[in-house]
Enzyme design. Sequence first.
Site, PDB file in Angstrom:
ATOM      1  CG  HIS A 307      67.437 -45.481  26.797  1.00 54.41           C
ATOM      2  ND1 HIS A 307      66.814 -46.113  25.534  1.00 54.41           N
ATOM      3  CD2 HIS A 307      66.096 -44.666  27.146  1.00 54.41           C
ATOM      4  CE1 HIS A 307      65.872 -45.572  25.096  1.00 54.41           C
ATOM      5  NE2 HIS A 307      65.440 -44.721  25.903  1.00 54.41           N
ATOM      6  CG  ASP A 364      62.536 -40.112  32.056  1.00 54.40           C
ATOM      7  OD1 ASP A 364      62.042 -39.452  31.473  1.00 54.40           O
ATOM      8  OD2 ASP A 364      62.380 -41.355  31.680  1.00 54.40           O
TER       9      ASP A 364
HETATM   10  N1  ACO Z   1      71.594 -48.651  37.582  1.00 56.62           N
HETATM   11  C1  ACO Z   1      72.476 -49.817  37.822  1.00 56.62           C
HETATM   12  N2  ACO Z   1      72.830 -50.803  36.880  1.00 56.62           N
HETATM   13  C2  ACO Z   1      72.035 -50.863  35.796  1.00 56.62           C
HETATM   14  C3  ACO Z   1      71.151 -49.839  35.635  1.00 56.62           C
HETATM   15  C4  ACO Z   1      71.025 -48.512  36.531  1.00 56.62           C
HETATM   16  N3  ACO Z   1      70.133 -47.760  36.443  1.00 56.62           N
HETATM   17  N4  ACO Z   1      70.687 -50.069  34.273  1.00 56.62           N
HETATM   18  C5  ACO Z   1      71.367 -51.130  34.019  1.00 56.62           C
HETATM   19  N5  ACO Z   1      72.057 -51.541  34.796  1.00 56.62           N
HETATM   20  C6  ACO Z   1      72.915 -52.930  34.643  1.00 56.62           C
HETATM   21  C7  ACO Z   1      72.070 -54.103  34.727  1.00 56.62           C
HETATM   22  O1  ACO Z   1      72.220 -54.523  36.290  1.00 56.62           O
HETATM   23  C8  ACO Z   1      72.777 -55.033  34.142  1.00 56.62           C
HETATM   24  O2  ACO Z   1      74.203 -55.575  34.487  1.00 56.62           O
HETATM   25  P1  ACO Z   1      74.709 -56.927  34.271  1.00 56.62           P
HETATM   26  O3  ACO Z   1      74.992 -56.872  32.865  1.00 56.62           O
HETATM   27  O4  ACO Z   1      76.063 -56.936  35.326  1.00 56.62           O
HETATM   28  O5  ACO Z   1      73.761 -57.877  34.787  1.00 56.62           O
HETATM   29  C9  ACO Z   1      73.395 -54.222  32.771  1.00 56.62           C
HETATM   30  O6  ACO Z   1      73.283 -52.856  33.335  1.00 56.62           O
HETATM   31  C10 ACO Z   1      72.021 -54.115  31.461  1.00 56.62           C
HETATM   32  O7  ACO Z   1      71.150 -53.860  32.228  1.00 56.62           O
HETATM   33  P2  ACO Z   1      69.522 -54.456  31.467  1.00 56.62           P
HETATM   34  O8  ACO Z   1      68.676 -54.328  32.728  1.00 56.62           O
HETATM   35  O9  ACO Z   1      69.649 -55.697  30.873  1.00 56.62           O
HETATM   36  O10 ACO Z   1      69.367 -53.428  30.320  1.00 56.62           O
HETATM   37  P3  ACO Z   1      67.881 -53.209  29.699  1.00 56.62           P
HETATM   38  O11 ACO Z   1      68.176 -52.687  28.433  1.00 56.62           O
HETATM   39  O12 ACO Z   1      67.064 -54.412  29.821  1.00 56.62           O
HETATM   40  O13 ACO Z   1      67.081 -52.114  30.666  1.00 56.62           O
HETATM   41  C11 ACO Z   1      66.467 -49.888  31.448  1.00 56.62           C
HETATM   42  C12 ACO Z   1      67.370 -50.766  30.261  1.00 56.62           C
HETATM   43  C13 ACO Z   1      65.366 -50.684  31.923  1.00 56.62           C
HETATM   44  C14 ACO Z   1      66.186 -48.678  30.976  1.00 56.62           C
HETATM   45  C15 ACO Z   1      67.390 -49.923  32.672  1.00 56.62           C
HETATM   46  O14 ACO Z   1      68.661 -49.312  32.244  1.00 56.62           O
HETATM   47  C16 ACO Z   1      67.030 -49.125  33.962  1.00 56.62           C
HETATM   48  O15 ACO Z   1      66.255 -49.931  34.695  1.00 56.62           O
HETATM   49  N6  ACO Z   1      67.288 -47.827  33.983  1.00 56.62           N
HETATM   50  C17 ACO Z   1      66.825 -47.310  35.181  1.00 56.62           C
HETATM   51  C18 ACO Z   1      65.313 -46.827  35.087  1.00 56.62           C
HETATM   52  C19 ACO Z   1      65.398 -45.611  34.078  1.00 56.62           C
HETATM   53  O16 ACO Z   1      65.965 -44.678  34.117  1.00 56.62           O
HETATM   54  N7  ACO Z   1      64.379 -45.910  33.067  1.00 56.62           N
HETATM   55  C20 ACO Z   1      63.947 -44.892  32.154  1.00 56.62           C
HETATM   56  C21 ACO Z   1      64.418 -45.241  30.863  1.00 56.62           C
HETATM   57  S1  ACO Z   1      64.334 -43.932  29.602  1.00 56.62           S
HETATM   58  C22 ACO Z   1      62.618 -43.917  29.079  1.00 56.62           C
HETATM   59  O17 ACO Z   1      61.746 -44.734  29.241  1.00 56.62           O
HETATM   60  C23 ACO Z   1      62.313 -42.658  28.394  1.00 56.62           C
END
Ligand code: ACO
Length: 428
Positions: A307, A364
């Site tokens: 998140h 979610d």
């Molecule tokens: N699976 C695997 N790796 C992940 C995931 C995931 N679900 N989410 C983040 N990471 C990793 C990234 O690859 C990154 O790794 P790194 O530092 O080695 O490059 C690190 O964790 C940080 O991730 P970011 O993408 O920079 O985090 P950001 O805050 O931009 O994204 C997000 C948050 C979009 C929610 C992301 O975690 C994601 O895509 N999750 C899956 C989709 C999801 O469940 N969305 C619902 C959000 S809740 C809502 O909207 C109500």
Amino acid sequence: MSEIAEIIVDGKSYQLPIVVGTEDEKAIDISSLRSETSHITLDPGYKNTGATTSAITFLDGEKGILRYRGYPIEQLAEKSSFLEVSYLLIYGSLPTAEQLNDFSDRIRRHTLVNEDMRKILDGFPATAHPMGILSALVSSLTAFYPESLNSNQTQDEMDLSVIRLMAKMPTIAAWSYKNSIGHPVIYPKNKLDYASNFLNMMFAYPTESYEVDPVVVDALNKLLILHADHEQNCSTSTVRLVGSAHASLYSSVSAGIGALWGPLHGGANQAVIEMLEQIKADGGDSKKFIEKAKDKNDSFRLMGFGHRVYKNFDPRAKIIKKSADDVLTALGVKDPILNIAKELEEAALNDPYFVERKLYPNVDFYSGIIYRALGIPTNMFTVMFALGRLPGWIAQWKEMRENKEPIGRPRQVYVGETERDYVAVENR
Ligand code: ACO
């Protein structure tokens, strides 16, 4: 003396005020930065940028706190109803019994949509995603209520737009589903409460009677409350940004629905179930998919994990996880993808990759599982989220307009070509 921040640009020092919120959140006010220093800030994805001050929702992602107008989400989910929470978000305080009655009554009286909207609905092919229909029909409300386009609406007029939207959204949402399966729409039954009325429009058939199960109503009520607001997230910021151009409430919310549809935002609840189905079809080896999610050369992500602001367990996920267990037991649901979900959850919570990055299951991850148990089809999951988020969008839009916020217009740092002369096509 109030706190200040000091910034040195080209060797010259500038002082910027610090704004402190009621929960001691601090922000450097850079509104004079460009005029004083001719510099702007750069913050892709707005990870460090506050777009507004707001009195609606407080959340602390590190501590896992979420409160609407000061009330902890745990108490609201346990004790209140969705309409009570909607009133709280939109008008700022918990309603008295009379205010709640009046609010519910007014909403009941506006649940019908104009018959001409059915013609618009009929124009959509059965392949249309219900989120696309929802967004289009919410925007088309401007055609039926053109006075909503007036940016100088009185408080009463604005209020009527609010009531109409709260009342018609469940009707439009349920009808978008009926359309997607080629069934006749079911009209609202105003003796039912908000959640029951929606469920009836979703699941009743013109030829049969349908009894709404109180366990389902209860679970839906809780889910709607948990989704009702989440401060300046992607769709809410969209609603505020569109509204800042003095676009109507309906077109602003329609844009928010578009933003929520994305799989990185509200679309994640649908993506979670699709991912679990994919793992099941592949033989059910959750470890293989955990490895895929960790592999930087693989675009696969564990949907429902991580998140932007929660770097601790999402407090909504905690409540919903328990609710998922209760609902599945009460309804006697045995779903094979649940085991995969539990394995993923356990593996991810113990795997250093997820632990180090603070990637916990988010709301979610569990909401999709409950919606599925309630019989809601997968392509309606994000619509359910939109139904829940509606009072939050309305409250944020209203706050933005009442505070007379300026039009939202970010800047950029241009990195393209510098000036060059046009060359005629034959000389290129
Ligand atoms: N699976 C695997 N790796 C992940 C995931 C995931 N679900 N989410 C983040 N990471 C990793 C990234 O690859 C990154 O790794 P790194 O530092 O080695 O490059 C690190 O964790 C940080 O991730 P970011 O993408 O920079 O985090 P950001 O805050 O931009 O994204 C997000 C948050 C979009 C929610 C992301 O975690 C994601 O895509 N999750 C899956 C989709 C999801 O469940 N969305 C619902 C959000 S809740 C809502 O909207 C109500």
